[in-house]
Design an enzyme around this catalytic site. Structure first.
Site, PDB file in Angstrom:
ATOM      1  N   GLU B  84      -4.241  -2.261   2.821  1.00  0.00           N
ATOM      2  CA  GLU B  84      -3.154  -2.868   2.043  1.00  0.00           C
ATOM      3  C   GLU B  84      -2.498  -4.041   2.770  1.00  0.00           C
ATOM      4  O   GLU B  84      -2.050  -4.994   2.131  1.00  0.00           O
ATOM      5  CB  GLU B  84      -2.099  -1.820   1.692  1.00  0.00           C
ATOM      6  CG  GLU B  84      -2.557  -0.785   0.664  1.00  0.00           C
ATOM      7  CD  GLU B  84      -3.191   0.429   1.314  1.00  0.00           C
ATOM      8  OE1 GLU B  84      -3.475   0.392   2.537  1.00  0.00           O
ATOM      9  OE2 GLU B  84      -3.434   1.423   0.598  1.00  0.00           O
ATOM     10  N   PHE B 146       4.605  14.417  -2.202  1.00  0.00           N
ATOM     11  CA  PHE B 146       3.392  13.922  -1.557  1.00  0.00           C
ATOM     12  C   PHE B 146       3.262  12.408  -1.756  1.00  0.00           C
ATOM     13  O   PHE B 146       3.371  11.916  -2.867  1.00  0.00           O
ATOM     14  CB  PHE B 146       2.158  14.632  -2.145  1.00  0.00           C
ATOM     15  CG  PHE B 146       0.857  14.107  -1.598  1.00  0.00           C
ATOM     16  CD1 PHE B 146       0.528  14.287  -0.261  1.00  0.00           C
ATOM     17  CD2 PHE B 146      -0.028  13.429  -2.422  1.00  0.00           C
ATOM     18  CE1 PHE B 146      -0.669  13.799   0.239  1.00  0.00           C
ATOM     19  CE2 PHE B 146      -1.222  12.932  -1.922  1.00  0.00           C
ATOM     20  CZ  PHE B 146      -1.541  13.122  -0.586  1.00  0.00           C
ATOM     21  N   GLN B 147       3.073  11.694  -0.689  1.00  0.00           N
ATOM     22  CA  GLN B 147       2.931  10.237  -0.678  1.00  0.00           C
ATOM     23  C   GLN B 147       4.144   9.527  -1.279  1.00  0.00           C
ATOM     24  O   GLN B 147       4.007   8.513  -1.946  1.00  0.00           O
ATOM     25  CB  GLN B 147       1.632   9.791  -1.377  1.00  0.00           C
ATOM     26  CG  GLN B 147       0.385  10.216  -0.596  1.00  0.00           C
ATOM     27  CD  GLN B 147      -0.871   9.502  -1.025  1.00  0.00           C
ATOM     28  OE1 GLN B 147      -1.040   9.159  -2.190  1.00  0.00           O
ATOM     29  NE2 GLN B 147      -1.776   9.277  -0.079  1.00  0.00           N
ATOM     30  N   LYS B 196       4.721   6.863 -11.471  1.00  0.00           N
ATOM     31  CA  LYS B 196       3.493   7.149 -12.215  1.00  0.00           C
ATOM     32  C   LYS B 196       3.777   7.586 -13.648  1.00  0.00           C
ATOM     33  O   LYS B 196       3.022   7.261 -14.561  1.00  0.00           O
ATOM     34  CB  LYS B 196       2.692   8.232 -11.481  1.00  0.00           C
ATOM     35  CG  LYS B 196       1.255   8.366 -11.966  1.00  0.00           C
ATOM     36  CD  LYS B 196       0.453   9.294 -11.063  1.00  0.00           C
ATOM     37  CE  LYS B 196      -1.018   9.336 -11.493  1.00  0.00           C
ATOM     38  NZ  LYS B 196      -1.794  10.220 -10.604  1.00  0.00           N
ATOM     39  N   MET B 509      -1.858 -15.207  24.412  1.00  0.00           N
ATOM     40  CA  MET B 509      -0.495 -15.720  24.520  1.00  0.00           C
ATOM     41  C   MET B 509       0.351 -14.805  25.401  1.00  0.00           C
ATOM     42  O   MET B 509       1.194 -15.258  26.172  1.00  0.00           O
ATOM     43  CB  MET B 509       0.134 -15.881  23.134  1.00  0.00           C
ATOM     44  CG  MET B 509       1.429 -16.673  23.146  1.00  0.00           C
ATOM     45  SD  MET B 509       1.211 -18.359  23.745  1.00  0.00           S
ATOM     46  CE  MET B 509       0.901 -19.229  22.204  1.00  0.00           C
TER      47      MET B 509
END
Lengths: 222, 599
Positions: B84, B146-147, B196, B509
């Site tokens: 993502e 969940f999630q 959802k 760097m």
């Protein structure tokens, strides 16, 4: 050679005489002074939607603005709320507070109130109840109300400007303050001046019938 | 998808022979065409189509499944990314190159939190982007389901605004507004969190009203600056003896590059840029001082330090640009153009605030000016600084390969409109210093957030935004390792992009700073083992090359650019090479170091 470049070294270059202060303002080094902070009351008219207070308070914490108090409540316009912020910042900081709050999507208008604004705070004080007469006298002196009185505790309510509230709290100390709850300042501009620029107050009426009353336009006492 | 919704979409398909079979199907088709979606998810897709989205970057997952199901029947091109974070970077780069919001999708919880880096990156660089995240059903929200993550809470500080879509009937309008909001005024990322049950729910049969694509009433940026301020700016510029234009990313985003070129050349004012503005003014122009700031050119930093008037356009005065503000343009009257009033006097106080759109305000100031500043000596001084502080590097044939040589080789082998994307680190600085940028929207990099791993997903997003331009991605070995899984996407989509890894087997760097400020103690900056990127690219199905000698560079660059598909060249560069000029963090720009012993 690893990345070295040609050219005069730093100490061989001309450097300007001027400088800025830590806020990025050009200054005369001879008269440099730290910017003083001041207290400002900022009023924000917002859409009354879930999370709007979190958005404003989150903005304050992540931008490290020094917030003294924050109050929120609905206005006379349905769907709108007013957030009143008291901040302690430099002039530049107060300017940033107003601009950053104005950037939030649910914010409709932001204004800073002048010194003549009508300001009030509510405090609840719970003190020891051994001397009810004296407590009552002080409560009356500050035009307060007794909300609860028992053998061991008395709880009173005082409203008013921040100075009055501070004074009242000092006066109640003699009884022993057990608990205290302050709401923080809320404020409106005095007279016909809108509290936020361009704000058009809805003249809230209790009902259509009562709108026919002879109350002068623009008052809220009908 | 419900049976009813399936029928509606079938009916909306012009190639479906059953579409016109019944009256009700025809009505459904009319509704669908007008945006009268049957489900919340279809409303989301209809809103994206109406707003003009073409390509979406995302990753599937449980809570976003209804939206993906609606996409199944859509003309929108969805690019399935490997992670993502890369979806957000690709959308960001798509927005930078196209000028219209890139769109990324993710599911709830880990999908949404994986987007966070990319959203924050777009926010810091004011890039237009719309993020759509799945969310657990509304009756689970707040229960640590969940999630589940409080996505609007997490992203509030890094979005221009965000929305929790709580109703199927309005979700289309919300997405439309998010899209319009992302590109209006000062661009930025917006996010819509999509529970959802809302995307699954029927919308009430479709009103026939297409989703709105408008900004809310509370957002009304000013385009033209206040007339008095314009007059003050014009008078200040007319009497300037040492004027400089400092162009920021707002010049690119405000499509003001042409106007800036006209303004600067008409009044013969030298132009320095911030890093996001690279390309808005041709770097080979006589008046170009190129990039100022920490790793900017010596001449840009001398010009911005010694100017007496600075016309700053669309820059937010990031600390990498200003160095210590005490010594930034310390004697300059500052004329600051920005469409976001909150940027005026945020970091550096503006003497003349010019709130408005960059192109409009430049036009206003130009029309108000009666004459150009009379400053031939200043221009000669700027030319002298260019001669005094040349951008150069040593290339004896027996030395290890210099990264600057590789950047120049790609620049020579590509057209002026080739797009460069980068990760973050030393390679990014060489890519900006040694490539001559001539056009806006050809430099795509992570400026404000400094996100390692930005380069490859950005190259993917850039290629979708402009498939007829060369896309060259410069990466460091450390930066490339962070998102190289996206090579799978480049291969799957057969994207003609070239990745040049400037490989010094260091987090370069950091190593440079350790050498300068930490007594050379290379704590966790050296790769004791690093994969071979050429064969690794081949394993992904891309074309791989490895180069370590000067005489291999030109031919390999040619071969990599000619390869029709993604290619990766592992350039084994001099591990000791460092980036100069350099202004130490918070230091004075005019005291930039030309070598380590000057730090």
């Amino acid at each position: 050679m690893t990345g070295e470049l040609r050219g005069p070294a730093p100490d061989e270059r001309p450097q300007p005489d001027g400088r800025r202060n830590s806020q990025g303002t050009r200054i005369d080094p001879e008269v440099e002074a730290e910017q003083e902070t001041r207290t400002a009351v900022v009023s924000a008219l917002v859409e009354h939607e879930p999370g709007v207070l979190a958005k404003v308070s989150g903005l304050f914490s992540r931008r490290q603005f020094n917030i003294e108090s924050l109050t929120v409540g609905p206005t006379t316009v349905e769907g709108n709320a007013r957030i009143t912020l008291v901040v302690e910042e430099t002039d530049a900081g107060i300017d940033q507070v107003k601009k950053q709050v104005a950037k939030l999507r649910p914010v409709i208008q932001v204004g800073e109130l002048g010194d003549d604004a009508v300001q009030a705070e509510l405090v609840l004080l719970k003190v020891r109840g051994e001397e009810p007469d004296k407590v009552h006298a002080i409560t009356q002196m500050y035009e307060g109300q007794t909300l609860d009185a028992g053998p061991r505790t008395i709880t009173v309510q005082i409203t008013g400007g921040q100075g009055k509230i501070d004074d009242a709290i000092d006066a109640f100390r003699q009884f022993g303050i057990i608990e205290i709850a302050r709401t923080g300042q809320t404020a409106l501009a005095r007279g016909d001046t809108p509290t936020t620029p361009g704000e058009e107050p809805g003249h809230e009426k209790a009902s259509d019938e009562r709108r026919a009353d002879d109350a002068p336009a623009g008052t809220y006492d009908d | 998808m419900s049976e009813r919704a399936t029928r509606a979409f079938d009916a909306a398909d012009p190639e479906d022979p059953d579409a016109a079979d019944t009256d009700s199907a025809s009505e459904d088709a009319a509704d669908a065409e007008a945006g009268g979606a049957e489900t919340g998810a279809q409303a989301v897709v209809a809103a994206l189509e109406r707003a003009g989205a073409e390509t979406l970057f995302g990753v599937q997952g449980g809570a976003i499944m209804p939206v993906y199901d609606a996409l199944y029947d859509s003309e929108l091109h969805h690019v399935m990314m490997a992670h993502e974070q890369a979806a957000a970077h690709a959308a960001d780069a798509y927005g930078v190159v196209s000028g219209t919001p890139g769109v990324c999708l993710a599911t709830s919880g880990p999908g949404a939190t994986n987007l966070v880096t990319g959203i924050a990156d777009a926010s810091m660089d004011s890039d237009p982007m719309v993020a759509l995240t799945g969310q657990v059903p509304t009756n689970f929200v707040g229960n640590d389901a969940f999630q589940e993550t409080d996505t609007t809470g997490v992203t509030a500080p890094i979005t221009k605004t965000n929305y929790f879509a709580d109703r199927a009937d309005t979700v289309g309008d919300t997405v439309g507004e998010a899209f319009a909001y992302a590109e209006a005024g000062r661009p930025g990322p917006t996010l819509v969190d999509l529970p959802k049950d809302v995307t699954n729910a029927e919308t009430g049969g479709g009103s026939g009203e297409p989703p709105r694509a408008e900004t809310p009433d509370t957002y009304d940026p000013r385009t033209a600056a206040d007339g008095d301020a314009v007059a003050a700016a014009a008078r200040t510029l007319e009497r300037a003896e040492k004027p400089v234009i400092l162009a920021g990313g707002g010049v690119v985003k405000g499509e003001a590059s042409d106007r800036l070129r006209e303004f600067a050349t008409e009044h013969e004012i030298p132009v320095a840029t911030s890093m996001p503005a690279v390309g808005c003014f041709p770097e080979d122009h006589e008046l170009a001082m190129e990039m100022a700031g920490m790793h900017g050119t010596g001449y840009a930093n001398m010009a911005t330090t010694h100017c007496d008037v600075m016309l700053a356009v669309g820059t937010r005065f990031d600390d990498r640009l200003t160095g210590g503000v005490e010594t930034f343009a310390p004697e300059a009257e500052l004329l600051h153009v920005d469409i976001d009033p909150a940027e005026i006097s945020k970091n550096v106080e503006a003497d003349v605030p010019l709130v408005g759109d960059a192109a409009t305000v430049l036009q206003q100031v130009d029309e108000e000016m009666d004459r150009s500043p009379d400053c031939p000596e200043w221009r000669e001084q700027c030319r002298a600084w260019k001669r005094e502080y040349p951008m150069d590097y040593a290339t004896p044939e027996d030395e290890p390969l210099k990264p600057q040589f590789v950047v120049e080789a790609f620049d020579e082998a590509t057209d002026d409109d080739a797009i460069v994307t980068t990760g973050v680190g030393q390679h990014q600085m060489w890519a900006v210093q040694y490539w001559t940028y001539r056009e806006p929207r050809t430099w795509v990099s992570s400026h404000g957030l400094g996100t390692m791993g930005y380069g490859l997903p950005a190259a993917i997003g850039a290629k979708f935004a402009c498939d007829d331009q060369d896309v060259v991605c410069f990466e460091g070995d450390g930066s490339f390792l962070m998102t190289l899984q996206e090579l799978s996407v480049a291969v799957r989509e057969n994207l003609d992009i070239t990745v040049a890894v400037l490989n010094n087997e260091y987090i370069g760097m950091v190593r440079q700073w350790q050498d300068a400020f930490f007594d050379g103690r290379h704590s966790a900056s050296e790769y004791e083992w690093c994969p071979e990127f050429g064969p690794l690219a081949e394993a992904f199905g891309a074309k791989g090359f490895t180069v370590s000698e000067y005489d291999e560079v030109a031919d390999t660059v040619e071969a990599a650019l000619d390869y029709d598909g993604p290619s990766v060249v592992d350039f084994r560069i001099d591990p000791a090479e460092n980036v100069y000029p350099m202004v130490p963090s918070g230091g004075a720009n005019g005291e930039f170091a030309l070598s380590e012993d000057q730090l």
